[in-house]
Design a protein around this motif. Structure first.
Motif, short mmCIF file in Angstrom:
data_model
loop_
_atom_site.label_atom_id
_atom_site.label_comp_id
_atom_site.label_asym_id
_atom_site.label_seq_id
_atom_site.Cartn_x
_atom_site.Cartn_y
_atom_site.Cartn_z
N ARG A 188 32.24 24.14 -0.51
CA ARG A 188 32.42 25.04 0.58
C ARG A 188 32.85 24.40 1.80
O ARG A 188 33.97 25.01 2.39
N GLU A 189 32.46 23.23 2.11
CA GLU A 189 33.02 22.42 3.28
C GLU A 189 34.64 21.92 3.05
O GLU A 189 35.47 22.28 3.84
N ARG A 190 34.87 21.54 1.51
CA ARG A 190 36.23 21.42 1.15
C ARG A 190 37.02 22.59 1.29
O ARG A 190 38.22 22.66 1.91
N TYR A 191 36.58 23.61 0.83
CA TYR A 191 37.30 24.89 0.89
C TYR A 191 37.72 25.28 2.35
O TYR A 191 38.95 25.59 2.54
N GLN A 192 36.76 25.44 3.31
CA GLN A 192 37.10 25.81 4.58
C GLN A 192 38.08 24.67 5.13
O GLN A 192 39.12 25.10 5.77
N ASP A 193 37.94 23.40 4.85
CA ASP A 193 39.04 22.40 5.16
C ASP A 193 40.39 22.80 4.83
O ASP A 193 41.36 22.72 5.65
N ILE A 194 40.47 23.11 3.55
CA ILE A 194 41.69 23.37 2.76
C ILE A 194 42.47 24.71 3.29
O ILE A 194 43.38 24.86 3.56
N LEU A 195 41.40 25.65 3.55
CA LEU A 195 42.23 26.98 4.13
C LEU A 195 42.73 26.98 5.44
O LEU A 195 43.48 27.49 5.77
N ASN A 196 42.33 25.82 6.12
CA ASN A 196 42.82 25.67 7.56
C ASN A 196 44.01 24.85 7.61
O ASN A 196 44.54 24.45 8.57
N ARG A 197 44.43 24.46 6.29
CA ARG A 197 45.65 23.73 6.20
C ARG A 197 46.62 24.29 5.20
O ARG A 197 46.84 23.61 4.14
N PRO A 198 47.02 25.33 5.68
CA PRO A 198 47.87 26.08 4.58
C PRO A 198 49.22 25.30 4.34
O PRO A 198 50.02 25.42 3.22
N GLY A 199 49.73 24.48 5.14
CA GLY A 199 50.76 23.54 4.89
C GLY A 199 50.23 22.62 3.45
O GLY A 199 51.35 22.33 2.99
N TYR A 200 49.15 22.04 3.59
CA TYR A 200 48.90 21.40 2.60
C TYR A 200 48.78 21.95 1.09
O TYR A 200 49.37 21.69 0.09
N LEU A 201 48.26 23.20 1.23
CA LEU A 201 48.34 24.05 -0.05
C LEU A 201 49.81 24.31 -0.32
O LEU A 201 49.88 24.05 -1.70
N GLN A 202 50.81 24.74 0.49
CA GLN A 202 52.12 25.04 0.10
C GLN A 202 52.59 23.58 -0.45
O GLN A 202 53.17 23.73 -1.60
N GLU A 203 52.26 22.55 0.06
CA GLU A 203 52.93 21.25 -0.57
C GLU A 203 52.32 20.90 -2.07
O GLU A 203 53.15 20.71 -2.92
N VAL A 204 51.09 21.11 -2.26
CA VAL A 204 50.42 21.00 -3.48
C VAL A 204 51.10 21.74 -4.48
O VAL A 204 51.44 21.58 -5.50
N LEU A 205 51.36 23.24 -4.13
CA LEU A 205 51.70 24.26 -5.01
C LEU A 205 53.15 24.18 -5.34
O LEU A 205 53.87 24.19 -6.51
N GLN A 206 53.97 23.50 -4.33
CA GLN A 206 55.38 23.16 -4.48
C GLN A 206 55.65 22.09 -5.43
O GLN A 206 56.46 22.08 -6.28
N ALA A 207 54.81 20.94 -5.21
CA ALA A 207 54.78 19.86 -6.17
C ALA A 207 54.44 20.36 -7.48
O ALA A 207 55.19 19.85 -8.89
N GLY A 208 53.78 21.40 -7.66
CA GLY A 208 53.13 21.69 -8.89
C GLY A 208 54.37 22.56 -9.76
O GLY A 208 54.65 22.44 -10.91
N ALA A 209 54.98 23.39 -8.71
CA ALA A 209 56.20 24.23 -9.29
C ALA A 209 57.28 23.26 -10.14
O ALA A 209 57.93 23.46 -10.71
N GLU A 210 57.35 22.18 -9.16
CA GLU A 210 58.51 21.40 -9.53
C GLU A 210 58.27 20.71 -10.80
O GLU A 210 59.08 20.60 -11.87
N LYS A 211 56.90 20.40 -10.89
CA LYS A 211 56.34 19.86 -12.35
C LYS A 211 56.70 21.00 -13.55
O LYS A 211 57.34 20.47 -14.52
N ALA A 212 56.27 21.83 -13.24
CA ALA A 212 56.31 23.05 -14.15
C ALA A 212 58.01 23.20 -14.41
O ALA A 212 58.29 23.52 -15.78
N ARG A 213 58.72 23.36 -13.30
CA ARG A 213 60.16 23.63 -13.75
C ARG A 213 60.89 22.52 -14.73
O ARG A 213 61.99 23.01 -15.25
#
Ligand code: TRP
Length: 333
Positions: free
Chosen positions: A289-314
């Motif tokens: 729960r603590e990590r969740y709150q922390d990550i939600l407060n950092r949308p830029g980080y989420l965006q980065e992780v998902l972009q890297a994932g998309a690159e891998k997938a593509r």
């Protein structure tokens, strides 16, 4: 050929304990099998079929992505991405649409249920049925076939969609030579289906859920709302007919399960049982729960992780799409 495990999560809601126990926790555990490749994605194109509320789709995407990461999904070990970041998926959807019989789609439960509901209400049979809903199984087939998945873990309600994906893959292979693996469905065992506050399966559609990352106070409140019966403290209670015991089992070790069985036999008070259940669930979820709150407060980080994932997938989807375009005759002239 190695195992390729793939599953998607529609981004319309907030994850609850039932999603955690039935899908997220087993999926993350399964990533420990290093001999398999894992693809987990946020099905945000599917979300548009169910919800036309842009804020909700965006917020749900953030919450679900943050949930998986907070619970320990290692994005370096798996491919974790947003469906909408992979343009080859809608492209493949079209190739599959062109080989899918309309009659197959007519038989889809979700579509048939919508039509039946309209007939019951004496409305036009297709009232409020979009082409998105009608073609839902084709988009899902494209999600799966794009990465040549061999194993697809889903809930029971998705089994028919998997059968359709297999049908579509076979049809495509028959027409254009073997391109796709025929994916196998992996259904969560009934033991992994958690009961909700009212004793039915925990599900957003029954409005009986316990959201996964509630703060302590509301978590306690929700647990206190779990339906019990009128048996008094000191009266023996039946664990096998108890939602509270069911949820306990999803979090307890086998010794703790036996211990709670004993407590029921000895007539533990419902209030006391709820208190120990709260402590158990809270203990397991607090660090995440603590990590969740922390990550939600950092949308830029989420965006980065998902972009890297998309690159891998593509890296996979772009190459495979070239092959598929060639197979159907869309080639350089
Ligand atoms: N339809 C699935 C659900 O509602 C989500 C989903 C979309 C999915 N694409 C998928 C699941 C591909 C497995 C594979 O639960």
């Amino acid at each position: 050929m190695g195992k390729i495990v793939l599953t998607g999560i529609t981004t319309t809601g907030t994850p609850h304990l039932g999603n955690y126990v039935g899908a997220i926790r087993p999926a993350i555990r399964s990533t420990q099998d290093a001999s398999a490749k894992h693809f987990f994605f946020l099905a945000d194109y599917h979300a548009l079929i169910k919800s036309q509320d842009p804020e909700r789709v965006q917020q749900s995407t953030r919450e679900i992505a943050a949930t998986w990461l907070a619970l320990g999904l290692d994005p370096d070990q798996v491919t974790f991405y947003r469906q909408s970041d992979i343009p080859e998926i809608p492209e493949l959807t079209w190739l599959l649409t062109c080989v899918t019989a309309k009659g197959l789609m007519n038989r889809a439960h979700a579509y048939k249920d919508a039509v039946q509901k309209n007939l019951d209400e004496q409305a036009d049979p297709d009232a409020a049925v979009t082409m998105g809903l009608f073609s839902y199984p084709i988009l899902m087939a494209a999600d799966i076939l794009m990465f040549n998945a061999t194993h697809v873990p889903v809930g029971k309600d998705q089994v028919q969609h998997l059968e359709m994906a297999r049908d579509i893959a076979q049809r495509f292979n028959h027409l254009y030579g073997k391109q796709f693996n025929i994916p196998e469905v992996v259904v969560e065992e009934s033991g992994a289906i958690l009961k909700g506050l009212d004793g039915r399966k925990m599900s957003k559609s029954y409005d009986n859920t316990i959201p996964l990352f509630l703060d302590e106070k509301p978590l306690r409140k929700h647990i206190n709302k779990i339906k019990t019966n009128l048996l008094e403290p000191g009266q023996a209670k039946d664990p096998d007919d108890s939602t509270l015991f069911d949820i306990w089992c999803a979090f307890a070790t086998s010794e703790e399960r036996s211990w709670m069985r004993q407590q029921f036999a000895e007539g533990i008070a419902w209030g006391e049982a709820k208190k120990v259940l709260f402590e158990k669930v809270n203990l397991e979820l607090t660090p995440a729960r603590e990590r969740y709150q922390d990550i939600l407060n950092r949308p830029g980080y989420l965006q980065e992780v998902l972009q890297a994932g998309a690159e891998k997938a593509r890296g996979v989807s772009q190459l495979f799409m070239q092959q598929l375009r060639d197979a159907v005759g869309i080639r350089p002239l």
